[in-house]
Design a protein around this motif. Structure first.
Motif, PDB file in Angstrom:
ATOM      1  N   THR A 106      -8.569   2.303   8.896  1.00 32.13           N
ATOM      2  CA  THR A 106      -7.349   1.884   8.173  1.00 32.13           C
ATOM      3  C   THR A 106      -6.299   2.667   8.669  1.00 32.13           C
ATOM      4  O   THR A 106      -6.546   3.963   8.671  1.00 32.13           O
ATOM      5  CB  THR A 106      -7.624   2.279   6.526  1.00 32.13           C
ATOM      6  OG1 THR A 106      -8.798   1.619   6.226  1.00 32.13           O
ATOM      7  CG2 THR A 106      -6.500   1.539   5.776  1.00 32.13           C
ATOM      8  N   VAL A 107      -5.095   2.084   9.102  1.00 36.61           N
ATOM      9  CA  VAL A 107      -3.855   2.724   9.090  1.00 36.61           C
ATOM     10  C   VAL A 107      -3.193   3.675   7.959  1.00 36.61           C
ATOM     11  O   VAL A 107      -3.240   3.059   7.058  1.00 36.61           O
ATOM     12  CB  VAL A 107      -2.829   1.907   9.754  1.00 36.61           C
ATOM     13  CG1 VAL A 107      -1.384   2.747   9.973  1.00 36.61           C
ATOM     14  CG2 VAL A 107      -3.146   1.400  11.146  1.00 36.61           C
ATOM     15  N   THR A 108      -3.195   4.911   8.017  1.00 35.28           N
ATOM     16  CA  THR A 108      -2.589   5.824   6.809  1.00 35.28           C
ATOM     17  C   THR A 108      -1.429   6.392   7.049  1.00 35.28           C
ATOM     18  O   THR A 108      -0.851   7.255   6.443  1.00 35.28           O
ATOM     19  CB  THR A 108      -3.950   6.750   6.609  1.00 35.28           C
ATOM     20  OG1 THR A 108      -4.144   7.546   7.401  1.00 35.28           O
ATOM     21  CG2 THR A 108      -5.210   6.067   6.131  1.00 35.28           C
ATOM     22  N   LYS A 155      -5.852  -2.748   9.019  1.00 30.22           N
ATOM     23  CA  LYS A 155      -7.570  -2.725   9.078  1.00 30.22           C
ATOM     24  C   LYS A 155      -8.247  -3.122  10.152  1.00 30.22           C
ATOM     25  O   LYS A 155      -7.775  -4.342  10.549  1.00 30.22           O
ATOM     26  CB  LYS A 155      -7.998  -3.139   7.825  1.00 30.22           C
ATOM     27  CG  LYS A 155      -7.871  -2.200   6.710  1.00 30.22           C
ATOM     28  CD  LYS A 155      -8.387  -2.685   5.401  1.00 30.22           C
ATOM     29  CE  LYS A 155      -8.131  -1.674   4.046  1.00 30.22           C
ATOM     30  NZ  LYS A 155      -6.574  -1.886   4.150  1.00 30.22           N
ATOM     31  N   GLU A 157     -13.619   5.362   8.468  1.00 26.82           N
ATOM     32  CA  GLU A 157     -14.882   5.639   7.445  1.00 26.82           C
ATOM     33  C   GLU A 157     -16.074   4.840   7.760  1.00 26.82           C
ATOM     34  O   GLU A 157     -15.954   3.642   8.021  1.00 26.82           O
ATOM     35  CB  GLU A 157     -14.013   4.989   6.063  1.00 26.82           C
ATOM     36  CG  GLU A 157     -14.625   5.383   4.907  1.00 26.82           C
ATOM     37  CD  GLU A 157     -13.883   4.543   3.616  1.00 26.82           C
ATOM     38  OE1 GLU A 157     -14.384   4.726   2.845  1.00 26.82           O
ATOM     39  OE2 GLU A 157     -12.804   3.936   3.722  1.00 26.82           O
ATOM     40  N   PRO A 207       0.805  -1.193   0.080  1.00 23.41           N
ATOM     41  CA  PRO A 207      -0.029   0.111   0.071  1.00 23.41           C
ATOM     42  C   PRO A 207       0.843   1.211   0.127  1.00 23.41           C
ATOM     43  O   PRO A 207       1.851   1.157   0.541  1.00 23.41           O
ATOM     44  CB  PRO A 207      -0.920   0.033   1.322  1.00 23.41           C
ATOM     45  CG  PRO A 207      -0.592  -1.518   1.872  1.00 23.41           C
ATOM     46  CD  PRO A 207       0.910  -2.137   1.229  1.00 23.41           C
ATOM     47  N   PHE A 266      -7.453   6.317   9.538  1.00 20.08           N
ATOM     48  CA  PHE A 266      -8.783   6.831   8.729  1.00 20.08           C
ATOM     49  C   PHE A 266      -9.971   6.069   9.148  1.00 20.08           C
ATOM     50  O   PHE A 266      -9.888   4.791   9.010  1.00 20.08           O
ATOM     51  CB  PHE A 266      -8.586   7.000   7.208  1.00 20.08           C
ATOM     52  CG  PHE A 266      -9.559   7.229   6.355  1.00 20.08           C
ATOM     53  CD1 PHE A 266     -10.050   8.324   6.873  1.00 20.08           C
ATOM     54  CD2 PHE A 266     -10.054   6.438   5.556  1.00 20.08           C
ATOM     55  CE1 PHE A 266     -11.297   9.203   5.981  1.00 20.08           C
ATOM     56  CE2 PHE A 266     -10.985   6.902   4.326  1.00 20.08           C
ATOM     57  CZ  PHE A 266     -11.660   8.070   4.587  1.00 20.08           C
ATOM     58  N   GLU A 323      -4.077   0.787  -2.512  1.00 18.92           N
ATOM     59  CA  GLU A 323      -3.775  -0.496  -1.804  1.00 18.92           C
ATOM     60  C   GLU A 323      -4.381  -1.676  -2.776  1.00 18.92           C
ATOM     61  O   GLU A 323      -5.286  -1.634  -3.272  1.00 18.92           O
ATOM     62  CB  GLU A 323      -4.069  -0.622  -0.496  1.00 18.92           C
ATOM     63  CG  GLU A 323      -5.584  -0.394  -0.389  1.00 18.92           C
ATOM     64  CD  GLU A 323      -6.107  -0.498   1.188  1.00 18.92           C
ATOM     65  OE1 GLU A 323      -5.127  -0.977   1.916  1.00 18.92           O
ATOM     66  OE2 GLU A 323      -7.323  -0.170   1.546  1.00 18.92           O
ATOM     67  N   LEU A 343       1.154   0.390   7.187  1.00 16.97           N
ATOM     68  CA  LEU A 343       0.126   1.068   6.429  1.00 16.97           C
ATOM     69  C   LEU A 343      -0.835   0.221   5.687  1.00 16.97           C
ATOM     70  O   LEU A 343      -0.426  -0.752   5.332  1.00 16.97           O
ATOM     71  CB  LEU A 343       1.097   1.869   5.201  1.00 16.97           C
ATOM     72  CG  LEU A 343       0.431   2.745   4.354  1.00 16.97           C
ATOM     73  CD1 LEU A 343       0.064   4.059   5.226  1.00 16.97           C
ATOM     74  CD2 LEU A 343       1.290   3.394   3.121  1.00 16.97           C
ATOM     75  N   GLY A 344      -1.950   0.503   5.865  1.00 20.27           N
ATOM     76  CA  GLY A 344      -3.072  -0.313   5.564  1.00 20.27           C
ATOM     77  C   GLY A 344      -3.495  -1.295   6.394  1.00 20.27           C
ATOM     78  O   GLY A 344      -4.595  -2.010   5.976  1.00 20.27           O
TER      79      GLY A 344
END
Lengths: 104, 274
Positions: free
Chosen positions: B23-25, B40, B96, A72, B94, A100, B37-38
């Motif tokens: 989600t980790v951004t 969830k 959502e 990602p 993030f 991603e 990163l990414g």
């Protein structure tokens, strides 16, 4: 996200890999809010959108790169990012995207 | 190929069930290696979680924040320490929210109701019209309403009220205390974020008295009841009034109603001026 599910189903049924790009942040004026989602199949088919159209092409390229690298990444488009000047948003805002592979 | 997390998310979205995707951004410093990163979490309203952000404490705190975001229907990015610590920023998540449409419940199948249903639909609400009189509460009169119910307001609220939350709005348009009072009392027992009631200043005063006599708490009424309903934009026609009401619903949800924009209840003069 919901609006791209049918296309993802179709791509996955055909055994194609899929990448997802989501708007995770907007600074200044941006055409789409956080959560806007675009899905890209490994052969370059696109569903959904993450902007008014101004950065879509660049996002497809990022999505294909992410399918290649299987990692990602966060991409930023807009005037505040020197490297992305070429694909700056016409509205003058900055948009951050998480791109991603759909492997989760 | 996609896995369990996407399967859970997809099933909830297709079933129009509420769900949150966290989600980790962003990851830096002490969080690196633990969180990626990414990473969830898929969170259901009952607190059930699928996946992980990489740390159990971070998962717990992010779940708490995700459920709060779900309640308000907002997308947010939250910053934490590696284990979910507040006032740290090694991890950004993030959050959502995927929620079914917020609800707009209109009591009273009157002239103004049709326009309010239409503007409510434009704003994306799932709209219900409720009136105890079956002659007026018909789908033919309100073709755009998602639901038209011939039922007493308090009975309807007993049934539906427990499902309502801060994103939902209730408008009482009957101008008849015999319907208004049970509708308002019923709504006060819910967590609905907006409650407004239509009527002239005189109707408003009479209704206020009746509500107090019926046992309503005056402080709670002052805090929650937007009456006379709507922003003071000089609306006259049903369509204009619907816009004034919906603008107030938005203003209350966004916290603008007190001061920044003016509501009729903050003023004293005639509602229709000039």
């Amino acid at each position: 996200m919901k609006e791209v599910i049918a296309d993802i189903d179709r791509w996955q049924a055909a055994g194609r890999r899929v990448a997802i790009a989501r708007v995770i942040g907007v600074e200044g004026s941006g055409p789409r809010d956080p959560g806007a989602t675009m899905a890209v199949s490994e052969d370059g088919e696109v569903a959904g959108s993450v902007s008014g159209g101004c950065v879509e092409g660049a996002v497809v390229a990022e999505a294909l790169a992410v399918l290649e690298s299987r990692t990602p990444r966060v991409c930023t488009f807009g005037y505040s990012d020197d490297e992305a000047l070429a694909v700056g948003l016409t509205c003058g805002g900055t948009v951050h995207l998480l791109v991603e592979p759909l492997d989760w | 190929m996609s896995g369990e997390l996407y399967r859970e998310l997809r099933a909830a979205l297709l079933g129009d069930e509420p769900v949150v995707l966290a989600t980790v951004t962003y990851v830096e410093g002490a969080a690196e290696g633990r969180t990626a990163l990414g990473a969830k979490l898929v969170i259901r309203p009952d607190g059930r979680c699928f996946g992980t952000l990489g740390d159990p404490e971070l998962d717990r705190i992010a779940t708490r924040d995700a459920l709060a975001a779900l309640d308000r229907g907002l997308f947010v990015t939250r910053h934490y320490g590696p284990h979910g610590e507040a006032r740290r920023a090694e991890v950004a998540v993030f959050i959502e929210v995927f929620a079914p449409p917020a609800r707009l419940i209109v009591f009273g199948a009157v002239d103004f109701t049709r326009a309010l249903v239409e503007v409510g639909k434009v704003l994306g609400f799932a709209v219900t019209v409720c009136d105890p009189r079956p002659v007026f509460a018909t789908k033919t009169r309100f073709p755009l309403a998602d639901e038209v119910v011939a039922e007493w307001p308090d009975r309807y609220m007993d049934r539906v009220g427990p499902e309502l939350g801060p994103r939902d709005a209730v408008c009482v348009l009957t101008h008849d205390t015999k319907f208004d009072v049970p509708a308002i009392l019923g709504t006060l027992r819910t967590r609905a974020g907006y409650l407004g009631a239509m009527g002239s200043r005189r109707t408003h005063e009479r209704r206020w008295q009746r509500l107090l006599e019926a046992g309503a708490d005056e402080v709670e009424l002052s805090e929650r009841l937007m009456s006379p309903i709507g922003l003071d934009i000089g609306a006259r026609t049903p369509e204009e009034t619907a816009v004034a009401i919906c603008a107030e619903i938005i203003a209350v949800r966004t916290g603008r109603a007190a001061g920044v924009v003016t509501s009729l209840r903050s003023g004293a003069g005639a509602i229709h001026r000039g």
